[in-house]
Design a protein around this motif. Structure first.
Motif, mmCIF file in Angstrom:
data_model
loop_
_atom_site.group_PDB
_atom_site.id
_atom_site.type_symbol
_atom_site.label_atom_id
_atom_site.label_comp_id
_atom_site.label_asym_id
_atom_site.label_seq_id
_atom_site.Cartn_x
_atom_site.Cartn_y
_atom_site.Cartn_z
ATOM 1 N N VAL A 1 -14.870 -15.921 -2.939
ATOM 2 C CA VAL A 1 -14.179 -14.898 -3.722
ATOM 3 C C VAL A 1 -12.670 -15.061 -3.545
ATOM 4 O O VAL A 1 -12.195 -15.275 -2.430
ATOM 5 N N GLU A 2 -11.941 -14.945 -4.624
ATOM 6 C CA GLU A 2 -10.481 -15.092 -4.560
ATOM 7 C C GLU A 2 -9.839 -13.891 -3.878
ATOM 8 O O GLU A 2 -10.146 -12.732 -4.197
ATOM 9 N N ASP A 3 -8.967 -14.169 -2.927
ATOM 10 C CA ASP A 3 -8.171 -13.131 -2.284
ATOM 11 C C ASP A 3 -6.905 -12.949 -3.107
ATOM 12 O O ASP A 3 -5.980 -13.750 -3.034
ATOM 13 N N LYS A 4 -6.852 -11.878 -3.897
ATOM 14 C CA LYS A 4 -5.733 -11.694 -4.822
ATOM 15 C C LYS A 4 -4.441 -11.267 -4.135
ATOM 16 O O LYS A 4 -3.394 -11.190 -4.770
ATOM 17 N N THR A 5 -4.515 -10.977 -2.828
ATOM 18 C CA THR A 5 -3.287 -10.667 -2.097
ATOM 19 C C THR A 5 -2.698 -11.926 -1.479
ATOM 20 O O THR A 5 -1.531 -11.935 -1.067
ATOM 21 N N GLY A 6 -3.502 -12.954 -1.357
ATOM 22 C CA GLY A 6 -3.031 -14.214 -0.783
ATOM 23 C C GLY A 6 -2.896 -14.207 0.724
ATOM 24 O O GLY A 6 -2.415 -15.171 1.313
ATOM 25 N N GLY A 7 -3.327 -13.115 1.382
ATOM 26 C CA GLY A 7 -3.169 -13.075 2.836
ATOM 27 C C GLY A 7 -3.954 -11.954 3.505
ATOM 28 O O GLY A 7 -3.441 -11.287 4.400
ATOM 29 N N PHE A 8 -5.183 -11.737 3.038
ATOM 30 C CA PHE A 8 -6.072 -10.750 3.651
ATOM 31 C C PHE A 8 -5.495 -9.323 3.650
ATOM 32 O O PHE A 8 -5.732 -8.556 4.568
ATOM 33 N N GLY A 9 -4.724 -9.014 2.623
ATOM 34 C CA GLY A 9 -4.160 -7.663 2.532
ATOM 35 C C GLY A 9 -2.998 -7.419 3.464
ATOM 36 O O GLY A 9 -2.703 -6.274 3.814
ATOM 37 N N THR A 10 -2.314 -8.477 3.866
ATOM 38 C CA THR A 10 -1.181 -8.327 4.779
ATOM 39 C C THR A 10 -0.013 -7.616 4.102
ATOM 40 O O THR A 10 0.104 -7.607 2.880
ATOM 41 N N ASN A 11 0.837 -7.043 4.915
ATOM 42 C CA ASN A 11 2.053 -6.408 4.405
ATOM 43 C C ASN A 11 3.146 -7.466 4.261
ATOM 44 O O ASN A 11 3.127 -8.487 4.945
ATOM 45 N N SER A 12 4.098 -7.191 3.368
ATOM 46 C CA SER A 12 5.210 -8.121 3.191
ATOM 47 C C SER A 12 6.450 -7.351 2.755
ATOM 48 O O SER A 12 6.380 -6.159 2.442
ATOM 49 N N LEU A 13 7.554 -8.051 2.725
ATOM 50 C CA LEU A 13 8.827 -7.455 2.313
ATOM 51 C C LEU A 13 9.223 -7.883 0.901
ATOM 52 O O LEU A 13 10.364 -7.675 0.484
ATOM 53 N N ALA A 14 8.283 -8.460 0.169
ATOM 54 C CA ALA A 14 8.590 -8.985 -1.160
ATOM 55 C C ALA A 14 9.121 -7.900 -2.097
ATOM 56 O O ALA A 14 10.021 -8.134 -2.895
ATOM 57 N N GLY A 15 8.563 -6.700 -1.979
ATOM 58 C CA GLY A 15 8.958 -5.618 -2.873
ATOM 59 C C GLY A 15 10.357 -5.081 -2.631
ATOM 60 O O GLY A 15 10.918 -4.387 -3.477
ATOM 61 N N VAL A 16 10.913 -5.394 -1.468
ATOM 62 C CA VAL A 16 12.280 -4.943 -1.154
ATOM 63 C C VAL A 16 13.218 -6.140 -1.014
ATOM 64 O O VAL A 16 14.194 -6.105 -0.266
#
Length: 234
Positions: free
Chosen positions: A110-125
């Motif tokens: 199954v494709e992981d659409k977050t690309g990292g197991f639902g990890t948090n990132s700072l991309a949005g800021v």
């Protein structure tokens, strides 16, 4: 033995939160443009919190979050040794939950659409750590302040406390997902980041400190604030 049962309850609760919350994010994605996956993920975290509140709340208080445990500790609701036991159990539960997700998605191709197991990132800021830290401090402050108020013996919310807490978690996710992925929970960030590292993705680990420091600072401020407000009320 009583503390062991509390630690097991915290392990199960945190594992469930990661499996259902991060698992939903992995499955549907968190695209703010379409909104569907964004809202589904927010409600997945919030509704899981509601369920766990009524499942293990009477055993451990259903912290399932080191930031919440810190708030309770600073409010005089638990000892330092209990706090340490809670945090270890929560981190282990989050890691186990992420491991289960990795296994399920791998076996099922199954494709992981977050690309990292639902990890948090700072991309949005814009990958700005200061902005991410501020977001996590503010969101955690609101969340933990609500928990301390709802669970106060003077609150009188009775059996509705779990619903209030769960929907507050949903609300902070609705705002925070597009900014940092919404942590407000160091264990929830730690588990997926560690499993992602084992999977060869080191990016989440590099900014993990934001999602540990931010929620803990926010929780500490909430505890001090609520303690002041409650003492002033007296």
């Amino acid at each position: 033995m009583e503390n062991i049962k509390k630690y097991i309850a915290e392990f199960i609760g945190t594992l469930t939160l990661v499996v259902l919350g991060c698992g939903t994010a992995m499955l549907v994605g968190c695209d703010a443009a379409s909104g569907c996956g964004y809202l589904l993920t927010a409600f997945a975290f919030g509704l899981t919190m509601v369920g766990m509140a009524y499942c293990v709340g009477n055993i451990s208080g259903c912290h399932i979050n080191p930031a919440v445990s810190l708030g309770v500790l600073l409010s005089g609701g638990m000892s330092v040794s209990e706090f340490i036991g809670y945090v270890i159990s929560q981190c282990l539960g989050a890691f186990a939950g992420s491991g289960l997700l990795a296994l399920i998605f791998s076996l099922g191709n199954v494709e992981d659409k977050t690309g990292g197991f639902g990890t948090n990132s700072l991309a949005g800021v814009g990958d700005n750590a200061v902005a991410g830290l501020l977001v996590e401090i503010i969101l955690t402050f609101f969340f933990v302040l609500t928990i301390l108020g709802v669970t106060s013996k003077k609150a009188g919310h009775g059996s509705f406390g779990g619903v209030v807490i769960g929907f507050t978690l949903t609300l902070v996710h609705i705002l925070g997902i597009g900014l940092t992925g919404t942590s407000v929970n160091p264990a929830r960030s730690f588990g997926p980041a560690l499993v992602a590292l084992f999977d060869g993705n080191s990016a989440p680990i590099s900014c993990l400190w934001v999602f540990i420091v931010g929620p803990l600072v926010g929780a500490a401020i909430a505890a001090v604030t609520y303690k002041f407000l409650e003492s002033d009320k007296k």
